[in-house]
Design a protein around this motif. Structure first.
Motif, PDB file in Angstrom:
ATOM      1  N   SER A   1       0.819  -1.240  -0.201  1.00  0.00           N
ATOM      2  CA  SER A   1       0.057  -0.317  -0.142  1.00  0.00           C
ATOM      3  C   SER A   1       0.816   1.391  -0.062  1.00  0.00           C
ATOM      4  N   LYS A   2       0.079   2.545  -0.590  1.00  0.00           N
ATOM      5  CA  LYS A   2       1.251   3.552  -0.660  1.00  0.00           C
ATOM      6  C   LYS A   2       1.034   4.285   0.686  1.00  0.00           C
ATOM      7  N   ARG A   3       2.145   4.724   0.851  1.00  0.00           N
ATOM      8  CA  ARG A   3       2.391   5.665   2.403  1.00  0.00           C
ATOM      9  C   ARG A   3       1.616   7.056   2.173  1.00  0.00           C
ATOM     10  N   ASP A   4       1.163   7.303   3.232  1.00  0.00           N
ATOM     11  CA  ASP A   4       0.505   8.755   3.345  1.00  0.00           C
ATOM     12  C   ASP A   4       1.480   9.872   2.787  1.00  0.00           C
ATOM     13  N   TYR A   5       0.976  10.713   2.250  1.00  0.00           N
ATOM     14  CA  TYR A   5       1.586  11.726   1.428  1.00  0.00           C
ATOM     15  C   TYR A   5       2.113  12.842   2.523  1.00  0.00           C
ATOM     16  N   TYR A   6       1.441  12.929   3.402  1.00  0.00           N
ATOM     17  CA  TYR A   6       2.137  13.872   4.546  1.00  0.00           C
ATOM     18  C   TYR A   6       3.178  13.393   5.214  1.00  0.00           C
ATOM     19  N   GLU A   7       3.126  11.913   5.412  1.00  0.00           N
ATOM     20  CA  GLU A   7       4.263  11.122   6.123  1.00  0.00           C
ATOM     21  C   GLU A   7       5.372  11.173   5.126  1.00  0.00           C
ATOM     22  N   VAL A   8       5.274  10.966   3.768  1.00  0.00           N
ATOM     23  CA  VAL A   8       6.332  11.283   2.806  1.00  0.00           C
ATOM     24  C   VAL A   8       7.144  12.320   2.763  1.00  0.00           C
ATOM     25  N   LEU A   9       6.605  13.423   2.986  1.00  0.00           N
ATOM     26  CA  LEU A   9       7.055  14.628   3.077  1.00  0.00           C
ATOM     27  C   LEU A   9       7.658  14.994   4.287  1.00  0.00           C
ATOM     28  N   GLY A  10       7.079  14.278   5.595  1.00  0.00           N
ATOM     29  CA  GLY A  10       7.502  14.776   6.649  1.00  0.00           C
ATOM     30  C   GLY A  10       6.707  15.817   7.303  1.00  0.00           C
ATOM     31  N   VAL A  11       5.352  16.153   6.922  1.00  0.00           N
ATOM     32  CA  VAL A  11       4.826  17.261   7.323  1.00  0.00           C
ATOM     33  C   VAL A  11       3.548  16.965   8.073  1.00  0.00           C
ATOM     34  N   THR A  12       2.910  17.826   8.753  1.00  0.00           N
ATOM     35  CA  THR A  12       1.367  17.483   9.427  1.00  0.00           C
ATOM     36  C   THR A  12       0.290  17.957   8.471  1.00  0.00           C
ATOM     37  N   LYS A  13      -0.824  17.457   8.673  1.00  0.00           N
ATOM     38  CA  LYS A  13      -1.972  17.653   7.946  1.00  0.00           C
ATOM     39  C   LYS A  13      -2.130  19.024   7.549  1.00  0.00           C
ATOM     40  N   GLY A  14      -2.090  19.916   8.680  1.00  0.00           N
ATOM     41  CA  GLY A  14      -2.143  21.324   8.752  1.00  0.00           C
ATOM     42  C   GLY A  14      -1.006  22.171   8.186  1.00  0.00           C
ATOM     43  N   ALA A  15      -0.083  21.435   7.688  1.00  0.00           N
ATOM     44  CA  ALA A  15       0.962  22.286   6.966  1.00  0.00           C
ATOM     45  C   ALA A  15       0.562  23.182   5.882  1.00  0.00           C
ATOM     46  N   SER A  16       1.383  24.425   6.098  1.00  0.00           N
ATOM     47  CA  SER A  16       1.069  25.367   4.934  1.00  0.00           C
ATOM     48  C   SER A  16       1.769  25.272   3.660  1.00  0.00           C
ATOM     49  N   ALA A  17       1.257  25.827   2.762  1.00  0.00           N
ATOM     50  CA  ALA A  17       1.631  25.527   1.257  1.00  0.00           C
ATOM     51  C   ALA A  17       3.340  25.879   1.129  1.00  0.00           C
ATOM     52  N   GLU A  18       3.833  26.852   1.986  1.00  0.00           N
ATOM     53  CA  GLU A  18       5.283  27.078   2.013  1.00  0.00           C
ATOM     54  C   GLU A  18       5.990  26.129   2.755  1.00  0.00           C
ATOM     55  N   GLU A  19       5.350  25.414   3.912  1.00  0.00           N
ATOM     56  CA  GLU A  19       5.953  24.299   4.526  1.00  0.00           C
ATOM     57  C   GLU A  19       5.798  22.904   4.041  1.00  0.00           C
ATOM     58  N   ILE A  20       4.881  22.880   2.655  1.00  0.00           N
ATOM     59  CA  ILE A  20       5.034  21.688   2.011  1.00  0.00           C
ATOM     60  C   ILE A  20       5.973  21.843   0.948  1.00  0.00           C
ATOM     61  N   LYS A  21       6.161  22.917   0.300  1.00  0.00           N
ATOM     62  CA  LYS A  21       7.122  23.242  -0.815  1.00  0.00           C
ATOM     63  C   LYS A  21       8.455  23.156  -0.088  1.00  0.00           C
ATOM     64  N   LYS A  22       8.728  23.590   0.927  1.00  0.00           N
ATOM     65  CA  LYS A  22      10.065  23.382   1.720  1.00  0.00           C
ATOM     66  C   LYS A  22      10.451  22.328   2.012  1.00  0.00           C
ATOM     67  N   ALA A  23       9.472  21.243   2.505  1.00  0.00           N
ATOM     68  CA  ALA A  23       9.872  19.919   2.887  1.00  0.00           C
ATOM     69  C   ALA A  23       9.968  19.225   1.466  1.00  0.00           C
ATOM     70  N   TYR A  24       9.376  19.528   0.335  1.00  0.00           N
ATOM     71  CA  TYR A  24       9.660  18.637  -0.880  1.00  0.00           C
ATOM     72  C   TYR A  24      11.125  19.150  -1.464  1.00  0.00           C
ATOM     73  N   ARG A  25      11.383  20.277  -1.136  1.00  0.00           N
ATOM     74  CA  ARG A  25      12.730  20.908  -1.787  1.00  0.00           C
ATOM     75  C   ARG A  25      13.815  19.845  -0.932  1.00  0.00           C
ATOM     76  N   LYS A  26      13.605  19.853   0.477  1.00  0.00           N
ATOM     77  CA  LYS A  26      14.467  18.998   1.224  1.00  0.00           C
ATOM     78  C   LYS A  26      14.694  17.752   0.501  1.00  0.00           C
ATOM     79  N   MET A  27      13.637  17.037   0.441  1.00  0.00           N
ATOM     80  CA  MET A  27      13.494  15.703  -0.116  1.00  0.00           C
ATOM     81  C   MET A  27      14.077  15.591  -1.298  1.00  0.00           C
ATOM     82  N   ALA A  28      13.929  16.357  -2.207  1.00  0.00           N
ATOM     83  CA  ALA A  28      14.374  16.455  -3.637  1.00  0.00           C
ATOM     84  C   ALA A  28      15.958  16.501  -3.714  1.00  0.00           C
ATOM     85  N   LEU A  29      16.455  17.342  -2.914  1.00  0.00           N
ATOM     86  CA  LEU A  29      17.848  17.285  -2.708  1.00  0.00           C
ATOM     87  C   LEU A  29      18.468  16.257  -2.121  1.00  0.00           C
TER      88      LEU A  29
END
Length: 389
Positions: A2-30
């Motif tokens: 089964s797929k992992r929860d998308y919030y868990e993948v990026l390491g953010v909470t469900k209430g994370a802001s758009a900027e926090e989601i973007k920052k978390a993805y940038r960190k994972m991409a690097l």
């Protein structure tokens, strides 16, 4: 698996802001970028997984559907061709203009290598076909069990005359002289901070890196024509009115070998003649005779899995609700079933013959026939509000 929860993948909470989601993805991409992890298959999968998670959580509409329905809301049934691993490297690289400002160096000169094959190599733009949105009507039985649908739609497909290339022949496709095939042009400007280099889409080739000298006579150089195509897809059980499912890659084709758009399937529920839906519960109004209400008996009610028999207790009052556990609709995320609520209504005869009237007149003064509701029965409307709220 089964797929992992998308919030868990990026390491953010469900209430994370758009900027926090973007920052978390940038960190994972690097962290998992292919040029930093050559030959590492696990890093490759993590890189793709993070990109897919960001694609959903950074889009308000997709995020809303995901928050409400989970992975099923985005992908439908895994066996039906929805999502589920279809997120390509071209999709991933197309995100980086937003995340890294159009160009990011340090890993092999930009996001184009890594051994994946494809992607937007050398800054060349990747075309993407447009999405197609359709509405599909489902009856209650199809909602309960899921359905396989076959539809025919007119869509853009690669031109058969030129095989989607847009040119009469391979010899008529040339490397763009302006950008030398890179799809980008650079400009150096002098600022107070020193010399700065910026890149933009090549105006001559539109970012494709190639130009056509002799366009195909059938498609006029677009590489696309309109044709009818029959598409089969599955809809998972438990979907609801207005829910949107995505069939990846079944939208319009892209110009000259780009990424196909998606087919967006919007669910419409047909009104049922007997049942009313309330979430995953279904409500049925059962009319019983006065004698059955007094003496008790059995009753048969319709159901999408066949008829059901229920017992009517002696002395049943009009307005009583019988709850049949797990006889409602399945949850779209697989969390069990709703209930079937049977709302009892006593049918009062509108006409009586002489003998029937005489019999009933004898009961008019009987103490057993005088209303004497209990406290619970007096609070009928409060109970109804609790059940249907």
């Amino acid at each position: 698996m089964s797929k992992r929860d998308y919030y868990e993948v990026l390491g953010v909470t469900k209430g994370a802001s758009a900027e926090e989601i973007k920052k978390a993805y940038r960190k994972m991409a690097l962290k998992f970028h292919p040029d930093k992890n050559p030959g590492n298959k696990e890093a490759e999968e993590n890189f793709k997984e993070a990109a897919e998670a960001y694609d959903v959580l950074s889009n308000p509409d997709k995020k809303s559907r995901y928050d409400q329905f989970g992975h099923a809301g985005m992908n439908g049934a895994s066996s039906g061709g929805y999502g589920g691993g279809g997120f390509s490297m071209d999709d991933i690289f197309s995100q980086f203009g937003d995340i890294f400002g159009g160009h990011f160096g340090g890993f092999g000169g930009g996001f184009g290598g890594g051994g994946f094959g494809g992607g937007s190599r050398g800054g060349r733009r990747v075309n993407r076909g447009s999405d197609i949105r359709i509405r599909v009507k489902l009856d209650l039985k199809e909602v309960a069990h899921g359905a396989e649908k076959k539809i025919k739609i007119n869509k853009q497909v690669p031109c058969g005359e030129c095989d989607g290339k847009g040119a009469k022949s391979e010899a008529d496709i040339k490397t763009c002289a302006t950008c030398n095939g890179s799809g980008q042009v650079s400009r150096v400007t002098q600022t107070i901070l020193g010399r700065m280099q910026t890149a933009s889409v090549c105006p001559s080739c539109g970012g494709e890196g190639k130009t056509i000298t002799k366009p195909c006579g059938k498609c006029g150089g677009d590489g696309l024509v309109k044709e009818s195509e029959e598409i089969t897809f599955k809809i998972p059980a438990g979907v609801a009115q207005g829910m949107q499912l995505t069939v990846q890659g079944k939208g319009n084709a892209a110009k000259r070998g780009g990424i196909n758009g998606d087919l967006l399937v919007v669910i419409e529920e047909e009104e049922h003649q007997d049942f009313q839906r309330d979430g995953n519960d279904i409500i049925y109004t059962l009319f019983i005779s006065l004698t059955d209400a007094i003496l008790g008996g059995d009753a048969e009610i319709p159901h999408f899995d066949g008829k059901l028999r229920i017992k009517i207790d002696a002395g049943t009052q009009s307005g009583k609700i019988l709850r049949l556990r797990a006889k409602g609709l399945p949850d779209v995320n697989g969390y069990g079933h709703g209930d079937l609520l049977v709302y009892i209504q006593i049918w009062t005869p509108k006409k009586l013959d002489k003998q029937e009237r005489e019999m009933l007149e004898k009961f008019r003064t009987s103490e057993n026939f005088k209303p004497n509701p209990s406290k619970d029965e007096r609070n009928f409307f409060d109970r109804m509000k609790k059940i249907f709220s």
